[in-house]
Design a protein around this motif. Structure first.
Motif, short mmCIF file in Angstrom:
data_model
loop_
_atom_site.label_atom_id
_atom_site.label_comp_id
_atom_site.label_asym_id
_atom_site.label_seq_id
_atom_site.Cartn_x
_atom_site.Cartn_y
_atom_site.Cartn_z
N LEU A 147 46.94 32.71 57.83
CA LEU A 147 47.02 33.13 56.43
C LEU A 147 45.69 33.72 55.99
CD1 LEU A 147 48.74 33.16 53.82
CD2 LEU A 147 47.69 30.96 53.27
N ALA A 148 45.74 34.93 55.45
CA ALA A 148 44.56 35.60 54.91
C ALA A 148 44.79 35.84 53.42
CB ALA A 148 44.30 36.92 55.63
N LYS A 149 43.97 35.23 52.61
CA LYS A 149 44.06 35.42 51.16
C LYS A 149 42.89 36.29 50.73
CE LYS A 149 44.22 32.91 46.81
NZ LYS A 149 44.05 31.62 46.14
N VAL A 150 43.20 37.39 50.03
CA VAL A 150 42.16 38.29 49.52
C VAL A 150 42.20 38.18 48.00
CG1 VAL A 150 41.25 40.64 49.46
CG2 VAL A 150 42.52 39.84 51.48
N THR A 151 41.10 37.68 47.44
CA THR A 151 41.00 37.51 46.00
C THR A 151 39.95 38.47 45.46
OG1 THR A 151 41.52 35.17 46.28
CG2 THR A 151 40.67 35.84 44.13
N PHE A 152 40.33 39.27 44.50
CA PHE A 152 39.41 40.23 43.89
C PHE A 152 38.87 39.64 42.59
CE2 PHE A 152 41.80 42.83 46.75
CZ PHE A 152 40.92 43.80 47.16
N TYR A 153 37.60 39.95 42.33
CA TYR A 153 36.93 39.46 41.13
C TYR A 153 36.19 40.60 40.44
CZ TYR A 153 37.54 34.85 43.24
OH TYR A 153 38.07 33.71 43.80
N GLU A 154 36.07 40.48 39.14
CA GLU A 154 35.18 41.35 38.38
C GLU A 154 33.76 40.83 38.56
OE1 GLU A 154 36.36 42.69 34.40
OE2 GLU A 154 38.17 41.47 34.68
N VAL A 155 32.78 41.65 38.23
CA VAL A 155 31.37 41.28 38.37
C VAL A 155 31.07 39.97 37.65
CG1 VAL A 155 29.01 41.99 37.81
CG2 VAL A 155 30.61 43.63 38.77
N ASN A 156 31.75 39.71 36.54
CA ASN A 156 31.50 38.48 35.77
C ASN A 156 32.18 37.25 36.37
OD1 ASN A 156 34.20 38.76 35.11
ND2 ASN A 156 33.83 39.33 32.99
N GLY A 157 32.89 37.39 37.49
CA GLY A 157 33.53 36.27 38.16
C GLY A 157 34.98 36.04 37.80
N ARG A 158 35.52 36.83 36.88
CA ARG A 158 36.92 36.69 36.48
C ARG A 158 37.81 37.31 37.56
NH1 ARG A 158 37.07 39.60 31.77
NH2 ARG A 158 35.98 37.87 30.82
N GLU A 159 38.86 36.57 37.98
CA GLU A 159 39.77 37.06 39.01
C GLU A 159 40.60 38.23 38.48
OE1 GLU A 159 43.57 35.70 41.78
OE2 GLU A 159 42.37 34.14 40.80
N VAL A 160 40.81 39.22 39.34
CA VAL A 160 41.70 40.35 39.05
C VAL A 160 43.01 40.04 39.77
CG1 VAL A 160 42.01 42.85 39.15
CG2 VAL A 160 39.70 41.89 38.96
N GLU A 161 43.89 39.33 39.05
CA GLU A 161 45.09 38.78 39.67
C GLU A 161 46.03 39.85 40.24
OE1 GLU A 161 47.07 35.88 37.24
OE2 GLU A 161 45.16 34.97 36.66
N GLU A 162 46.13 41.00 39.58
CA GLU A 162 47.07 42.01 40.05
C GLU A 162 46.65 42.64 41.38
OE1 GLU A 162 44.46 44.28 37.02
OE2 GLU A 162 45.31 42.29 37.21
N LEU A 163 45.39 42.48 41.79
CA LEU A 163 44.93 42.98 43.08
C LEU A 163 44.97 41.92 44.17
CD1 LEU A 163 41.76 45.12 42.19
CD2 LEU A 163 43.94 45.96 43.06
N SER A 164 44.83 40.67 43.80
CA SER A 164 44.72 39.57 44.77
C SER A 164 46.06 39.34 45.47
CB SER A 164 44.28 38.30 44.04
OG SER A 164 43.01 38.51 43.43
N ARG A 165 45.98 39.16 46.80
CA ARG A 165 47.20 39.04 47.61
C ARG A 165 46.97 38.14 48.82
NH1 ARG A 165 49.36 44.63 49.34
NH2 ARG A 165 51.09 43.33 49.94
N GLN A 166 48.08 37.68 49.40
CA GLN A 166 48.04 36.91 50.64
C GLN A 166 48.76 37.70 51.73
OE1 GLN A 166 48.61 32.63 50.66
NE2 GLN A 166 48.91 32.73 48.45
N PHE A 167 48.26 37.55 52.95
CA PHE A 167 48.82 38.25 54.10
C PHE A 167 48.95 37.28 55.26
CE2 PHE A 167 46.30 41.17 51.58
CZ PHE A 167 47.12 42.27 51.44
N THR A 168 49.83 37.60 56.19
CA THR A 168 49.94 36.86 57.43
C THR A 168 49.35 37.71 58.55
OG1 THR A 168 51.92 35.73 56.67
CG2 THR A 168 51.51 35.72 59.05
N LEU A 169 48.36 37.17 59.23
CA LEU A 169 47.76 37.87 60.37
C LEU A 169 48.51 37.46 61.63
CD1 LEU A 169 43.99 37.30 59.51
CD2 LEU A 169 45.36 39.32 59.06
N GLU A 170 48.76 38.43 62.49
CA GLU A 170 49.50 38.15 63.73
C GLU A 170 48.58 38.11 64.91
OE1 GLU A 170 52.48 41.15 63.84
OE2 GLU A 170 53.27 40.59 61.90
#
Length: 170
Positions: A147-170
């Motif tokens: 499982l690879a979770k990519v979480t995006f944040y603004e410079v102030n540390g607030r999460e950008v939820e619409e960009l953040s996603r999880q992926f399955t690596l094979e």
């Protein structure tokens, strides 16, 4: 394993320090995908593994870095040498050539993460000059087993939820 990823800071220093200090105790290492416009020995970048971008004139940073991230190989480059503003195909071929499952890059200033032909591509966006959105962003990659979770944040540390996603690596 957790990795902080940023790119295209274009001369910023306070913001790099703020982000670094916010996450230094929760990540295993930090990457800068180029165009910092700072010396590789600058105090702001000392904790980062970084590559040279097209605006890093006279830099002694490498054009690419290959890192083992647990069971996976991570590849990082700025992207200008692979024409990433037009296509990810050249970068994909390089990642496949070295058997990398994760490819981090910058250059386009467009934040996003996607899997193409089994390779997870991550562009953290820009913490100075974002393209296609107003948020100035960076990312944290958290890999646990497949499982690879990519979480995006603004410079102030607030999460950008619409960009953040999880992926399955094979």
């Amino acid at each position: 394993m957790k990795v902080l990823i940023m790119s295209d800071s274009h001369g910023l220093t306070t913001e790099i320090d703020d982000i670094k200090n916010r996450h230094i105790n929760e990540v295993d290492f930090m990457l800068h995908c180029g165009d910092s416009e700072l010396s590789g020995e600058s105090s702001e970048l000392i904790a980062f593994k970084g590559v040279k971008g097209n605006c890093d004139y006279g830099s002694n940073l490498p054009d690419e870095i290959i890192e083992e991230l647990g069971d996976y190989t991570l590849y990082m480059t700025h992207g200008h040498l692979y024409n990433v503003k037009a296509t990810l195909m050249n970068l994909k071929y390089r990642a496949l050539e070295i058997n990398a499952k994760i490819a981090c890059y910058g250059h386009s200033h467009i934040a996003g993460a996607e899997i193409i032909d089994g390779v997870l591509f991550i562009n953290p966006g820009s913490i100075r000059l974002p393209v296609l959105r107003r948020q100035k962003t960076y990312a944290i990659l958290d890999v646990e087993n497949t499982l690879a979770k990519v979480t995006f944040y603004e410079v102030n540390g607030r999460e950008v939820e619409e960009l953040s996603r999880q992926f399955t690596l094979e």
